[in-house]
Design an enzyme around this catalytic site. Structure first.
Site, PDB file in Angstrom:
ATOM      1  N   ARG A 147      13.544  69.572 -72.443  1.00 42.31           N
ATOM      2  CA  ARG A 147      14.145  68.268 -72.161  1.00 42.31           C
ATOM      3  C   ARG A 147      14.118  67.387 -73.406  1.00 42.31           C
ATOM      4  O   ARG A 147      13.122  67.349 -74.129  1.00 42.31           O
ATOM      5  CB  ARG A 147      13.350  67.532 -71.069  1.00 42.31           C
ATOM      6  CG  ARG A 147      13.390  68.173 -69.736  1.00 42.31           C
ATOM      7  CD  ARG A 147      13.024  67.223 -68.623  1.00 42.31           C
ATOM      8  NE  ARG A 147      11.827  66.433 -68.801  1.00 42.31           N
ATOM      9  CZ  ARG A 147      11.443  65.476 -67.966  1.00 42.31           C
ATOM     10  NH1 ARG A 147      12.181  65.189 -66.896  1.00 42.31           N
ATOM     11  NH2 ARG A 147      10.348  64.799 -68.158  1.00 42.31           N
TER      12      ARG A 147
ATOM     13  N   THR B 283      16.230  61.107 -73.116  1.00 40.49           N
ATOM     14  CA  THR B 283      17.265  61.113 -72.077  1.00 40.49           C
ATOM     15  C   THR B 283      16.972  62.067 -70.921  1.00 40.49           C
ATOM     16  O   THR B 283      17.630  62.007 -69.884  1.00 40.49           O
ATOM     17  CB  THR B 283      18.609  61.556 -72.692  1.00 40.49           C
ATOM     18  OG1 THR B 283      18.441  62.913 -73.150  1.00 40.49           O
ATOM     19  CG2 THR B 283      19.006  60.673 -73.873  1.00 40.49           C
TER      20      THR B 283
ATOM     21  N   ASP C 259       2.486  66.761 -67.497  1.00 38.10           N
ATOM     22  CA  ASP C 259       3.372  67.729 -68.149  1.00 38.10           C
ATOM     23  C   ASP C 259       2.846  69.144 -67.890  1.00 38.10           C
ATOM     24  O   ASP C 259       1.778  69.523 -68.377  1.00 38.10           O
ATOM     25  CB  ASP C 259       3.413  67.444 -69.657  1.00 38.10           C
ATOM     26  CG  ASP C 259       4.462  68.298 -70.348  1.00 38.10           C
ATOM     27  OD1 ASP C 259       5.380  67.723 -70.964  1.00 38.10           O
ATOM     28  OD2 ASP C 259       4.368  69.548 -70.285  1.00 38.10           O
TER      29      ASP C 259
ATOM     30  N   ASP D 176       2.173  71.454 -70.998  1.00 38.27           N
ATOM     31  CA  ASP D 176       0.968  71.038 -71.732  1.00 38.27           C
ATOM     32  C   ASP D 176      -0.293  71.418 -70.967  1.00 38.27           C
ATOM     33  O   ASP D 176      -1.286  71.849 -71.560  1.00 38.27           O
ATOM     34  CB  ASP D 176       0.980  69.524 -71.970  1.00 38.27           C
ATOM     35  CG  ASP D 176       1.948  69.126 -73.082  1.00 38.27           C
ATOM     36  OD1 ASP D 176       2.343  70.016 -73.866  1.00 38.27           O
ATOM     37  OD2 ASP D 176       2.305  67.935 -73.155  1.00 38.27           O
TER      38      ASP D 176
END
Ligand code: PRP
Ligand code: URA
Length: 206
Positions: free
Chosen positions: A101, A105, A197, A200
């Protein structure tokens, strides 16, 4: 069509998965276990053909899973769901879809693609633990369709109303199996309450 798998074995693990204190080793183990539990529900209608098996006592009627199954993780976090899928589908092949991603945006940026050859009976199990804006999953499904795959199911751990709505609008033919539809996206396109995330947390890159 989407299904929220409510089984307590799955929901118990989801609760631990979300916790900030859950370290990458436990996080990976939970993702493995949850993937197998999601697959149990999501693959209950896999096509089979009848076969006979010889037991020490005689012949028994059984079944064999039919067709070419492809497990397709969306990189990077989807990698956490690949191994458990291949454990329960040892004859499946893997196709890899790399998408990242844009941090501003949230638009998906494709950067890698390696898919097996499609067959008329190919069935793709697309895996990614997070469905946020839906951009990555929709892009991955469009890529699969452009490359000749039409039967696709999406296995996901945490989704949100925005992602589910986009997927059902753009790809109504792809069923989604998820462990949760969370409240919403925040202004950085992260799922709330979510788990942060996923890439991560899986790979310790926080
Ligand atoms: C995460 C996640 C999904 C995507 C979901 O990947 O694994 O692929 O975001 O968000 P979306 O529905 O808004 O597209 P990310 O792009 O952060 O890459 P990573 O797995 O390499 O960290
Ligand atoms: N990707 C993640 O890993 N987490 C989110 O909450 C949204 C996208």
């Amino acid at each position: 069509m989407h299904t929220v798998v409510q089984h307590p074995l799955l929901q118990h693990r989801l609760t631990i998965l979300r916790a900030t204190k859950t370290d990458p080793k436990l996080f990976r183990e939970l993702v493995h276990e949850m993937t197998r539990l999601l697959a149990f529900d999501a693959l209950r209608n896999l096509p089979t053909v009848p076969v006979s098996v010889r037991t020490p006592m005689g012949d028994a009627a059984g079944v064999k899973i039919e067709g070419h199954i492809v497990v397709a993780p969306i990189l990077r976090a989807g990698m956490g769901m690949l191994e458990p899928m291949l454990e329960i589908l040892p004859y499946a092949t893997a196709g890899v879809i790399g998408t990242k991603r844009n941090e501003e945006t949230a638009e998906p940026i494709p950067y890698y693609l390696n898919l097996p050859k499609p067959f008329p009976d190919s069935f793709v199990v697309l895996v990614d633990p997070m469905l946020a804006t839906g951009g990555s999953a929709c892009d991955a499904i469009s890529t699969l369709k452009k490359n000749g795959f039409s039967k696709i199911v999406f296995l996901n751990i945490i989704s949100c109303p925005e992602g589910i709505a986009r997927l059902e609008k753009e790809h109504p033919d792809v069923p989604v199996f998820t462990a949760s539809i969370d409240e919403r996206l925040n202004d950085r396109h992260y799922i709330v309450p979510g788990l942060g995330d996923a890439g991560d947390r899986l790979f310790g890159t926080l």
